[in-house]
Design a protein around this motif. Sequence first.
Motif, mmCIF file in Angstrom:
data_model
loop_
_atom_site.group_PDB
_atom_site.id
_atom_site.type_symbol
_atom_site.label_atom_id
_atom_site.label_comp_id
_atom_site.label_asym_id
_atom_site.label_seq_id
_atom_site.Cartn_x
_atom_site.Cartn_y
_atom_site.Cartn_z
ATOM 1 N N GLY A 136 30.385 8.575 19.397
ATOM 2 C CA GLY A 136 30.605 9.383 20.575
ATOM 3 C C GLY A 136 31.632 10.480 20.416
ATOM 4 N N ASP A 137 32.359 10.747 21.518
ATOM 5 C CA ASP A 137 33.213 11.932 21.556
ATOM 6 C C ASP A 137 34.482 11.736 22.381
ATOM 7 O OD1 ASP A 137 32.192 11.877 24.155
ATOM 8 O OD2 ASP A 137 30.733 13.452 23.771
ATOM 9 N N VAL A 138 34.966 10.496 22.471
ATOM 10 C CA VAL A 138 36.181 10.258 23.252
ATOM 11 C C VAL A 138 37.419 10.471 22.377
ATOM 12 C CG1 VAL A 138 34.991 8.656 24.791
ATOM 13 C CG2 VAL A 138 36.178 7.766 22.781
ATOM 14 N N THR A 139 38.588 10.368 22.988
ATOM 15 C CA THR A 139 39.848 10.579 22.263
ATOM 16 C C THR A 139 39.956 9.662 21.057
ATOM 17 O OG1 THR A 139 40.938 11.258 24.306
ATOM 18 C CG2 THR A 139 42.358 10.556 22.507
ATOM 19 N N SER A 140 39.532 8.420 21.201
ATOM 20 C CA SER A 140 39.611 7.449 20.105
ATOM 21 C C SER A 140 38.787 7.897 18.905
ATOM 22 C CB SER A 140 39.115 6.078 20.567
ATOM 23 O OG SER A 140 39.886 5.596 21.641
ATOM 24 N N THR A 141 37.646 8.519 19.164
ATOM 25 C CA THR A 141 36.755 8.995 18.104
ATOM 26 C C THR A 141 37.496 9.981 17.212
ATOM 27 O OG1 THR A 141 34.898 8.776 19.645
ATOM 28 C CG2 THR A 141 34.529 10.100 17.655
ATOM 29 N N MET A 142 38.100 10.980 17.826
ATOM 30 C CA MET A 142 38.812 12.012 17.079
ATOM 31 C C MET A 142 40.063 11.447 16.397
ATOM 32 S SD MET A 142 40.662 15.456 18.565
ATOM 33 C CE MET A 142 41.860 14.461 19.501
ATOM 34 N N ALA A 143 40.867 10.704 17.143
ATOM 35 C CA ALA A 143 42.147 10.220 16.630
ATOM 36 C C ALA A 143 41.970 9.317 15.414
ATOM 37 C CB ALA A 143 42.905 9.477 17.734
ATOM 38 N N MET A 187 28.313 0.282 0.971
ATOM 39 C CA MET A 187 29.431 -0.035 1.848
ATOM 40 C C MET A 187 29.403 -1.526 2.193
ATOM 41 S SD MET A 187 30.998 2.891 2.485
ATOM 42 C CE MET A 187 30.642 4.621 2.199
ATOM 43 N N ASN A 188 30.403 -2.231 1.750
ATOM 44 C CA ASN A 188 30.430 -3.679 1.991
ATOM 45 C C ASN A 188 31.411 -4.080 3.075
ATOM 46 O OD1 ASN A 188 28.589 -4.277 -0.146
ATOM 47 N ND2 ASN A 188 30.254 -3.862 -1.601
ATOM 48 N N ASN A 189 32.279 -3.141 3.475
ATOM 49 C CA ASN A 189 33.322 -3.463 4.444
ATOM 50 C C ASN A 189 33.517 -2.261 5.359
ATOM 51 O OD1 ASN A 189 35.377 -4.851 5.696
ATOM 52 N ND2 ASN A 189 36.937 -4.126 4.260
ATOM 53 N N ILE A 190 33.281 -2.451 6.649
ATOM 54 C CA ILE A 190 33.265 -1.329 7.595
ATOM 55 C C ILE A 190 34.176 -1.637 8.774
ATOM 56 C CG2 ILE A 190 31.790 -0.027 9.192
ATOM 57 C CD1 ILE A 190 29.484 -0.600 7.202
ATOM 58 N N THR A 191 34.945 -0.624 9.201
ATOM 59 C CA THR A 191 35.755 -0.744 10.412
ATOM 60 C C THR A 191 35.086 0.055 11.521
ATOM 61 O OG1 THR A 191 37.848 -1.109 9.270
ATOM 62 C CG2 THR A 191 37.977 -0.181 11.481
ATOM 63 N N LEU A 192 34.805 -0.602 12.639
ATOM 64 C CA LEU A 192 34.166 0.020 13.797
ATOM 65 C C LEU A 192 35.217 0.331 14.857
ATOM 66 C CD1 LEU A 192 31.158 -2.453 14.264
ATOM 67 C CD2 LEU A 192 31.180 -0.336 12.949
ATOM 68 N N ILE A 193 35.127 1.504 15.448
ATOM 69 C CA ILE A 193 36.083 1.916 16.476
ATOM 70 C C ILE A 193 35.394 1.959 17.837
ATOM 71 C CG2 ILE A 193 37.683 3.721 17.236
ATOM 72 C CD1 ILE A 193 38.430 2.447 14.544
ATOM 73 N N ALA A 194 36.011 1.319 18.823
ATOM 74 C CA ALA A 194 35.551 1.407 20.213
ATOM 75 C C ALA A 194 36.762 1.625 21.095
ATOM 76 C CB ALA A 194 34.813 0.141 20.625
ATOM 77 N N GLY A 195 36.642 2.540 22.049
ATOM 78 C CA GLY A 195 37.806 2.808 22.880
ATOM 79 C C GLY A 195 37.512 2.908 24.358
ATOM 80 N N ALA A 196 36.335 3.420 24.719
ATOM 81 C CA ALA A 196 36.011 3.666 26.120
ATOM 82 C C ALA A 196 34.589 3.194 26.408
ATOM 83 C CB ALA A 196 36.147 5.162 26.420
ATOM 84 N N ARG A 197 34.287 3.078 27.681
ATOM 85 C CA ARG A 197 33.020 2.502 28.125
ATOM 86 C C ARG A 197 31.798 2.983 27.335
ATOM 87 N NH1 ARG A 197 30.407 2.137 34.215
ATOM 88 N NH2 ARG A 197 28.296 2.613 33.622
ATOM 89 N N PRO A 198 31.599 4.300 27.148
ATOM 90 C CA PRO A 198 30.413 4.727 26.389
ATOM 91 C C PRO A 198 30.407 4.190 24.953
ATOM 92 C CG PRO A 198 31.440 6.595 27.512
ATOM 93 C CD PRO A 198 32.389 5.453 27.620
ATOM 94 N N ASN A 199 31.606 4.011 24.366
ATOM 95 C CA ASN A 199 31.691 3.486 23.003
ATOM 96 C C ASN A 199 31.145 2.076 22.905
ATOM 97 O OD1 ASN A 199 34.914 4.890 21.901
ATOM 98 N ND2 ASN A 199 32.956 5.853 22.307
ATOM 99 N N PHE A 200 31.426 1.259 23.900
ATOM 100 C CA PHE A 200 30.991 -0.136 23.846
ATOM 101 C C PHE A 200 29.471 -0.219 23.857
ATOM 102 C CE2 PHE A 200 34.965 -0.501 26.645
ATOM 103 C CZ PHE A 200 35.792 -0.401 25.547
ATOM 104 N N ILE A 201 28.851 0.651 24.661
ATOM 105 C CA ILE A 201 27.395 0.673 24.743
ATOM 106 C C ILE A 201 26.791 1.081 23.401
ATOM 107 C CG2 ILE A 201 25.423 1.721 25.930
ATOM 108 C CD1 ILE A 201 27.362 2.196 28.326
#
Length: 358
Positions: A95-102, A1-15
């Motif tokens: 994690g498990d927030v809405t952003s994770t699933m969506a 994997m040479n190119n990755i998109t990271l998703i963060a949406g809520a406080r626990p995600n940032f940590i």
Amino acid sequence: MNNITLIAGARPNFIKIAPIVHALKAQQISYRLVHTGQHFDEKMSYTFFRQLNIPEPDINLNCGGGSQAEQTAAIMMAFEKELIANPTDLVLVVGDVTSTMACSIVAKKLHTKVAHVEAGIRSYDMGMPEEINRLVTDAITDYFFTTTVWASENLRKAGVAEDKIFFVGNVMIDTLLSNRSKFVQPGFWNALNLVTKKYFVLTLHRPANVDQVENLVVLLNEITNNVNSLPVLFPIHPRTAKVLQESGFSNANLHIIEPLGYLEFNYLVENALCVITDSGGITEETTVMGIPCMTLRDNTERPETIELGTNELLGTNPKAIQPALEILFSNQWKKGSIPEKWDGKAAERIVKLLAELP
């Protein structure tokens, strides 16, 4: 994997995303950081980026507010455009927030592989939105990075192939250990005459505990009346603050404070006598810091914090609080131990694996 998109949406995600960002940089792997905007409050969002030394996101989808359905739809529509404009080898969600699933759903529908960090944890409580998010995400994930042997076993039981499960440890603990020396005493410490191990930290956010005035008042009464007059610090969500204000409840032991940054909050936790919470992530942090923890829930997706750690599940009956506090004050609370691979190197393991994946 040479190119990755990271998703963060809520406080626990940032940590959770912070150590992964640092590990990707160290290995010079290209990534794009997408902030969905699910949490848009300053203290729940960009404060964490600054304190945890995460770079500004490449894009903020600005999908805050609305009902869960509205927010899920908004994130999916915005992320679809983002992913079409910026294709990637892999979408990594945490994690498990809405952003994770969506974002997982969008990625799979655009034929992009998905990796889930903190896969496999289960409360088996379908009344929790997070449980639905976990189940949906893990149903379509390609690579599963787990925090514990419990989580890995949950995936095996669900039929996930062994070669897709990677027990790597806990990225939240990576962040905790790398920032522990930087914890900051909150500005109100002296004003409230706080003394180490002579106060409690309280966090409540689950609807069953905070949305009904009667329930919230009963819980707060049980806590404040049984803490031997020690201060109870309650960083409060604006929604909960509104309910509490309407109730007219007050107690000299209870100190309502604004949401705190990561470094200030964990300073409070590390120096507390005990934490009372309905959060999952905080029970992991208290386990590593050796702080007694009481969870006001009927179930937990983090059994390791009870089996090995310092956490006890009290349930949602307020009458369980006084006996637990009596055990604490009699110095009989369990000492706990730290789960396997909660050693600050989970993100390194994840990135090493990502570099080797097809």
